[in-house]
Design an enzyme around this catalytic site. Structure first.
Site, PDB file in Angstrom:
ATOM      1  N   LYS A   1       1.669  15.587 -14.420  1.00  0.00           N
ATOM      2  CA  LYS A   1       0.855  16.762 -14.104  1.00  0.00           C
ATOM      3  C   LYS A   1      -0.460  16.333 -13.466  1.00  0.00           C
ATOM      4  CE  LYS A   1      -2.154  18.766 -17.256  1.00  0.00           C
ATOM      5  NZ  LYS A   1      -3.173  17.933 -17.880  1.00  0.00           N
TER       6      LYS A   1
ATOM      7  N   LYS B   1     -12.883  21.449 -25.144  1.00  0.00           N
ATOM      8  CA  LYS B   1     -13.368  20.077 -25.314  1.00  0.00           C
ATOM      9  C   LYS B   1     -14.691  20.145 -26.080  1.00  0.00           C
ATOM     10  CE  LYS B   1     -11.000  17.866 -21.533  1.00  0.00           C
ATOM     11  NZ  LYS B   1     -10.053  17.038 -22.280  1.00  0.00           N
TER      12      LYS B   1
ATOM     13  N   HIS C   1       0.519  22.419 -20.956  1.00  0.00           N
ATOM     14  CA  HIS C   1       0.968  22.107 -22.316  1.00  0.00           C
ATOM     15  C   HIS C   1       1.103  23.334 -23.230  1.00  0.00           C
ATOM     16  CE1 HIS C   1      -0.005  18.176 -20.920  1.00  0.00           C
ATOM     17  NE2 HIS C   1      -1.305  18.263 -21.108  1.00  0.00           N
TER      18      HIS C   1
ATOM     19  N   ASP D   1       0.858  -1.171   0.000  1.00  0.00           N
ATOM     20  CA  ASP D   1       0.000   0.000   0.000  1.00  0.00           C
ATOM     21  C   ASP D   1       0.903   1.233   0.000  1.00  0.00           C
ATOM     22  OD1 ASP D   1      -2.796   0.745   2.137  1.00  0.00           O
ATOM     23  OD2 ASP D   1      -1.567   2.130   0.982  1.00  0.00           O
TER      24      ASP D   1
ATOM     25  N   LYS E   1       5.942  14.974 -27.755  1.00  0.00           N
ATOM     26  CA  LYS E   1       5.414  14.743 -29.102  1.00  0.00           C
ATOM     27  C   LYS E   1       6.497  15.141 -30.094  1.00  0.00           C
ATOM     28  CE  LYS E   1       0.584  15.585 -27.864  1.00  0.00           C
ATOM     29  NZ  LYS E   1      -0.202  14.382 -28.090  1.00  0.00           N
TER      30      LYS E   1
ATOM     31  N   HIS F   1       3.462  15.657 -21.319  1.00  0.00           N
ATOM     32  CA  HIS F   1       3.547  14.735 -22.466  1.00  0.00           C
ATOM     33  C   HIS F   1       3.552  15.463 -23.812  1.00  0.00           C
ATOM     34  CE1 HIS F   1      -0.871  15.000 -22.741  1.00  0.00           C
ATOM     35  NE2 HIS F   1      -0.758  14.493 -23.943  1.00  0.00           N
TER      36      HIS F   1
HETATM   37  C1  BG6 Z   1      -4.101  15.926 -20.797  1.00  0.00           C
HETATM   38  C2  BG6 Z   1      -5.354  16.612 -20.315  1.00  0.00           C
HETATM   39  O1  BG6 Z   1      -2.981  16.441 -20.146  1.00  0.00           O
HETATM   40  O2  BG6 Z   1      -3.995  16.119 -22.199  1.00  0.00           O
HETATM   41  C3  BG6 Z   1      -6.568  16.070 -21.024  1.00  0.00           C
HETATM   42  O3  BG6 Z   1      -5.482  16.397 -18.907  1.00  0.00           O
HETATM   43  C4  BG6 Z   1      -6.399  16.190 -22.530  1.00  0.00           C
HETATM   44  O4  BG6 Z   1      -7.750  16.744 -20.623  1.00  0.00           O
HETATM   45  C5  BG6 Z   1      -5.072  15.574 -22.951  1.00  0.00           C
HETATM   46  O5  BG6 Z   1      -7.480  15.516 -23.154  1.00  0.00           O
HETATM   47  C6  BG6 Z   1      -4.825  15.856 -24.425  1.00  0.00           C
HETATM   48  O6  BG6 Z   1      -3.711  15.138 -24.832  1.00  0.00           O
HETATM   49  P1  BG6 Z   1      -3.543  14.696 -26.347  1.00  0.00           P
HETATM   50  O7  BG6 Z   1      -2.167  14.104 -26.393  1.00  0.00           O
HETATM   51  O8  BG6 Z   1      -4.632  13.719 -26.638  1.00  0.00           O
HETATM   52  O9  BG6 Z   1      -3.686  15.937 -27.159  1.00  0.00           O
END
Ligand code: BG6
Length: 501
Positions: A156, A348, A248, A96, A190, A186
């Site tokens: 994050k 979104k 991002h 845990d 890319k 992330h």
């Molecule tokens: C994440 C967000 O960090 O990035 C999400 O928390 C979002 O809400 C996502 O959908 C988008 O990532 P990608 O790589 O699909 O553009």
């Protein structure tokens, strides 16, 4: 999947310890990336993957991993040899996260097949656990690098506002040295985001144009067709500004706007990114009205299917005024960018899923060819991050025929053709952790400064009682037209280029 080509540094054997190994991120991203990395040599063959698992037997856990692979890396499961090879690297550490003895068990398991004790600790867990895990690692002596490197990977969100980000950094840094901490964004993994830097600094024709003399404005955007899916609990407290812009999109902005670093090393690049963040003009109460936009999706149709409004999503309060669309107009007060608007926006349930950076150049001064016609369109250079990463250049050319009328000519340069495989961001970033390259990870000061920049907006939005709505599956956010009114070409709504059948 990438191959470990000649220029790729081979990583030393390592113990890859995953906290949260039964969670969604591990299933969707980490395990598929690790299996591909093992297959192509990006992870040393003598490495192990240690999953910290609570309340499950090893058999149940391995079945979960297999099911996840079936969904996200079916090619591995179809190849029994590959699956067995991957499985033989997996080691379960029962425990845990809240129990100190778990970390001692992790310490005992830290020996790679060649005897090394290198370790990467990946926190794929909710942020409220970061402190507990860090303290547990500390108590078990696992931050100490005497017997091998020890690297902590944090996902994050890095905090919720400036104060919580500072507190988190303090907590992490009380155990790990800053150069042992890898804060993953992330987007920076890319390939097409990294291509922004290569395109800027490997082409000498770009630098003379890359400034206020030639550029009218820049739009950096990520539009999504998905809603919040199963993440209401997180999203209700986050909203689009925190979720995408503070992290991002502001990171992408720093790459677009920074000066050439003196060398391509982690600190040289991050120092330049910091200078951009430090030069962003603060947003005061007056600018909240004129320079920001927030909105929330109402019900609508996406890809032919009816989708509910945000407030009707599971676990969302019917009174919620959380924004699912956010935009901010920033100015960078430095020699290069004075007066150039940087419009950062995200949403979104919009019409298309596209992420891109659009550099809009100034208009030609007048129409030389036909003084009665309008001025030719302003050139645009678009870095398409996804889908179909690549570069699009919009130039004007003569229309075929007997006149000198012009039309826009679109030059497309795909980043990779259909036969080339582009590495997933998590493969790139985990490989960077394994070789100790921090260039694509955010430093503590970057994270804190970006929170500081958005904080006045967060405060203003916190107190709103209502919010504009847009129909899901559309670009129906009229406030964006007002925000971009003075920008050449206005709001740039991306379109997905349909390849000829
Ligand atoms: C994440 C967000 O960090 O990035 C999400 O928390 C979002 O809400 C996502 O959908 C988008 O990532 P990608 O790589 O699909 O553009």
């Amino acid at each position: 999947m990438v191959t470990a080509g000649n220029n790729i540094q081979t990583a030393d054997p390592s113990n890859i310890v995953i906290f949260g190994v039964t969670g969604d991120l591990s299933k969707r991203k980490l395990m598929p990336a690790l299996v591909r990395m093992l297959c192509c040599g990006l992870v040393h063959d003598d490495s192990k993957i240690l999953g910290v698992v609570n309340n499950r037997s090893e058999e149940v856990w391995l079945n979960l991993v297999r099911e996840g692979m079936q969904q996200f890396s079916p090619e591995i499961i179809e190849d029994e040899e590959k699956w067995q090879r991957f499985k033989s690297r997996l080691i379960m550490v029962p425990g845990d996260l809240g129990d100190e003895t778990t970390y001692q068990r992790v310490a005992d398991a830290l020996v790679t097949l060649d005897g090394k004790k290198n370790a990467m600790f990946y926190c794929a867990i909710p942020p409220e656990w970061y402190g507990t895990v860090t303290r547990g690692l500390h108590q078990a002596g696992l931050a100490n690098e005497e017997e091998g490197y020890r690297r902590l990977v944090i996902e994050k969100p890095f905090g919720h506002n400036l104060a919580s980000a500072q507190e988190l950094n303090k907590e992490l840094q009380s155990v790990f040295h800053e150069n042992q901490i890898y804060r993953i964004d992330h987007y920076l993994g890319k390939e097409s985001v990294q291509n922004l830097l290569v395109f800027r600094f490997a082409n000498s024709i770009m630098e003379p144009l890359w400034n206020r003399n030639y550029i009218d404005h820049i739009q950096i955007s990520t539009s999504e067709t998905l809603g919040i899916e199963y993440r209401a609990k997180y999203y209700e407290k986050s909203g689009a500004l925190r979720d995408m812009i503070q992290s991002h999109i502001m990171q992408m902005m720093t790459l677009v706007a920074m000066e050439p670093p003196v060398e391509f090393t982690a600190d040289a690049v991050r120092d330049e990114k910091m200078k951009v963040l430090n030069a962003i003009r603060s947003i005061g109460p007056e600018q909240i009205k004129t320079d920001t936009v927030s909105a929330q999706y109402a019900s609508g149709t996406v890809d032919g299917e009816h989708v509910p409004a945000y407030v009707s999503e599971e676990n969302v309060s019917p009174e919620s005024s959380t924004e699912t669309f956010a935009a901010v107009r920033f100015y960078i007060d430095n020699w290069r960018w004075q007066g150039v608007p940087f419009i950062l926006w995200t949403g979104k349930r919009l019409q298309e899923k596209v992420s891109e950076v659009m550099i809009r150049f100034r208009r030609p001064p007048f129409n030389l060819f036909n003084t009665h016609a309008s001025i030719p369109a302003a050139n645009a250079l678009v870095f398409r991050l996804q889908p179909d990463g690549g570069i699009v250049f919009r130039l004007n050319a003569k229309k075929p025929g007997l006149t000198t009328d012009n039309e826009t000519m679109v030059m497309r340069a795909p980043y990779a053709d259909d036969t080339e495989e582009v590495a997933d961001a998590y493969e790139i970033l985990m490989h960077d952790v394994l070789i100790g390259d921090r260039t694509l990870f955010s430093r503590a000061d970057e994270v804190e400064t970006s929170w500081e920049i958005v904080e006045p907006i967060l405060h203003a939005w916190e107190n709103r009682v209502s919010i504009e709505r847009y129909r899901a599956g559309t670009w129906d956010v009229p406030a964006m037209d007002a925000l971009t009114r003075d920008c050449v070409g206005g709001w740039h709504k991306p379109t997905v280029h349909k390849k000829p059948a």
